[in-house]
Write an enzyme that holds these catalytic residues in place. Structure first.
Site, PDB file in Angstrom:
ATOM      1  N   ASP A 142      -3.975   2.637  -5.058  1.00 13.26           N
ATOM      2  CA  ASP A 142      -2.814   2.708  -4.167  1.00 13.26           C
ATOM      3  C   ASP A 142      -2.463   1.387  -3.491  1.00 13.26           C
ATOM      4  OD1 ASP A 142      -5.079   2.640  -2.616  1.00 13.26           O
ATOM      5  OD2 ASP A 142      -4.423   4.166  -1.195  1.00 13.26           O
ATOM      6  N   GLU A 143      -3.161   0.315  -3.814  1.00 12.77           N
ATOM      7  CA  GLU A 143      -2.869  -0.991  -3.221  1.00 12.77           C
ATOM      8  C   GLU A 143      -2.773  -2.058  -4.302  1.00 12.77           C
ATOM      9  OE1 GLU A 143      -5.227  -2.427   0.029  1.00 12.77           O
ATOM     10  OE2 GLU A 143      -5.510  -0.432   0.869  1.00 12.77           O
TER      11      GLU A 143
ATOM     12  N   ASP B  28       0.848  -1.198   0.000  1.00 17.61           N
ATOM     13  CA  ASP B  28       0.000   0.000   0.000  1.00 17.61           C
ATOM     14  C   ASP B  28       0.879   1.241   0.000  1.00 17.61           C
ATOM     15  OD1 ASP B  28      -2.404   1.675   0.548  1.00 17.61           O
ATOM     16  OD2 ASP B  28      -1.398   1.971   2.476  1.00 17.61           O
TER      17      ASP B  28
END
Length: 436
Positions: A121-122, A16
């Protein structure tokens, strides 16, 4: 109980990008994401700053000023008390660019099929077949990935490692984000010391507030109690979801990243929250036309036709007491023609609207079919019908190349139209320039 000898034993990395949007903004300004107090404000066109939402905040901004996502800007401390807090508008194109740069780094460590983009974002990476090429210990490999992203892009990352995707996700969410190294590794053998020690059910990925309330009504207040309850009781209450909750409490997840699920196209749609109450029929119909054409362009891009249209409208809470909205749908001859779809949706609107103030509009096309043939209308010249079809595809190609606002209908210049204002938005937010 589960016998872990028969469960998948893989090596999954869940990575992340810490406070991603805020970090990207710090880097854009030449600042350190970990030592800068910065918040990203999402402001809709024609709205003031006080009504803006805090879309993201840096770790220091959260700690120093108690900022949370979806907090209103009006709830910020007075300016005199936040002199070092930087407020910026979002730049979605920048975030997408940075996300792609992170993905390119991941591609150095695993095959394309072993990478799953969980969100902007992950990401999950199945390193089972490749981790040993980059180090002698999974921790060192995770640290190497973190270091490369930090040195090349300036972004800080947290890394959860597990023997399956669930354990990797929980390791990241529950432990890695709290550790100085920002890395945690959860094994099956550690489940009693990790998952069963989670007291707040809502801290667990996959358990929302309503599910937690239903579990508590069954006398299940934490993950240890969930793991040791009667699974039949869960199945009776939740169905197949109950079985999944029980498996989760034991750290069991049999999904394989490379075996990706590709859903069929059930429906395609779009919705819009209007910035004010719409009372004029002409203004409402302009927005209906704009959304109808936008969704039509999406199914044309996939070479599909729709034979079922749906229109949903939400009314203003303050001006409509009798009805909350409209939900209407209709079966039609399969098409992806802008004129036909707009006319059908306009007809639904006129049939059910009684003059209420409209605040949200949603349009969906379902019962999708391959665009391999066209039903001709006996009352319209076939050449004219084909020209309409070809015209739609030409407009789509021009907008894809030069932008949505490069070619618009005159009605989109009238009061109430929204397509031009939204053309530069990405995901409903300011797109901006990557280097602005």
């Amino acid at each position: 109980m589960y016998d872990y000898r028969y469960e998948p034993h893989r090596l999954i990395f869940m990575i992340d990008n810490k406070s991603f949007y805020a970090s990207c903004e710090c880097l854009r300004l030449g600042l350190n994401p970990m030592t800068t107090a910065l918040a990203v404000l999402s402001r809709q066109p024609d709205s003031d700053e006080k009504s803006s939402l805090i879309m993201a905040a840096s770790p220091l901004a959260k700690k120093k000023y108690g900022l949370t996502n979806v907090m209103r800007a009006r709830d910020l401390p007075p300016k005199s008390q936040r002199k070092d807090l930087i407020l910026v508008e979002p730049h979605m194109n920048l975030y997408i660019q940075k996300s792609m740069e992170v993905l390119n780094i991941f591609r150095k460590y695993a095959a394309e099929e072993d990478i799953h983009i969980y969100s902007i974002d992950e990401s999950m990476i199945d390193m089972t077949r490749s981790w040993h090429l980059f180090g002698t210990d999974p921790y060192l490999v995770g640290r190497g990935i973190q270091k490369e992203i930090r040195e090349k892009l300036g972004l800080y990352t947290t890394c959860g490692i597990g023997e399956n995707p669930l354990l990797a996700k929980l390791a990241m969410d529950i432990e890695a984000k709290k550790r100085w190294s920002m890395i945690a590794f959860w094994h099956y053998i550690d489940v009693p010391d990790t998952i069963w020690q989670i007291k707040n059910l809502e801290d667990v990925w996959g358990i929302n507030k309503s599910t937690a309330i239903r579990l508590k009504k069954l006398g299940i207040n934490d993950m240890n109690e969930l793991a040791h309850c009667n699974p039949e009781k869960l199945k009776s209450e939740f169905g197949i979801i109950g079985e999944q909750l029980f498996a989760m409490s034991w750290g069991v997840d049999r999904s394989i990243i490379s075996q990706k699920y590709h859903p069929e196209h059930k429906s395609v749609g779009n919705s819009q929250v209007l910035m004010r109450d719409y009372l004029e029929q002409r203004e409402i119909e302009i927005v209906i036309r704009e959304i109808a054409e936008q969704v039509a362009a999406r199914i044309r891009k996939r070479k599909l036709l729709t034979s079922h249209i749906s229109l949903h409208m939400g009314f203003s809470k303050f001006k409509n007491k009798k009805r909350t909205g409209i939900n209407a749908s209709k079966k039609i001859i399969a098409t992806n023609d802008n004129l036909v779809l707009t006319a059908e949706l306009r007809g639904l609107f006129r049939k059910f609207w009684k003059g209420e103030a409209v605040r949200t509009i949603s349009i969906a096309y379902s019962d999708l079919l391959p665009d391999t043939e066209q039903q001709l209308d006996l009352f319209v010249d076939s050449t004219t019908q084909m020209k309409h079809k070809n015209c739609d595809y030409i407009i789509d190609s021009l907008r894809e190349k030069y932008g949505l606002a490069s070619l618009v209908k005159a009605s989109s210049l009238l009061p109430g139209a929204t397509s031009i204002k939204r053309a530069n938005l990405v995901g409903g937010h300011n797109g901006g320039s990557s280097y602005e």
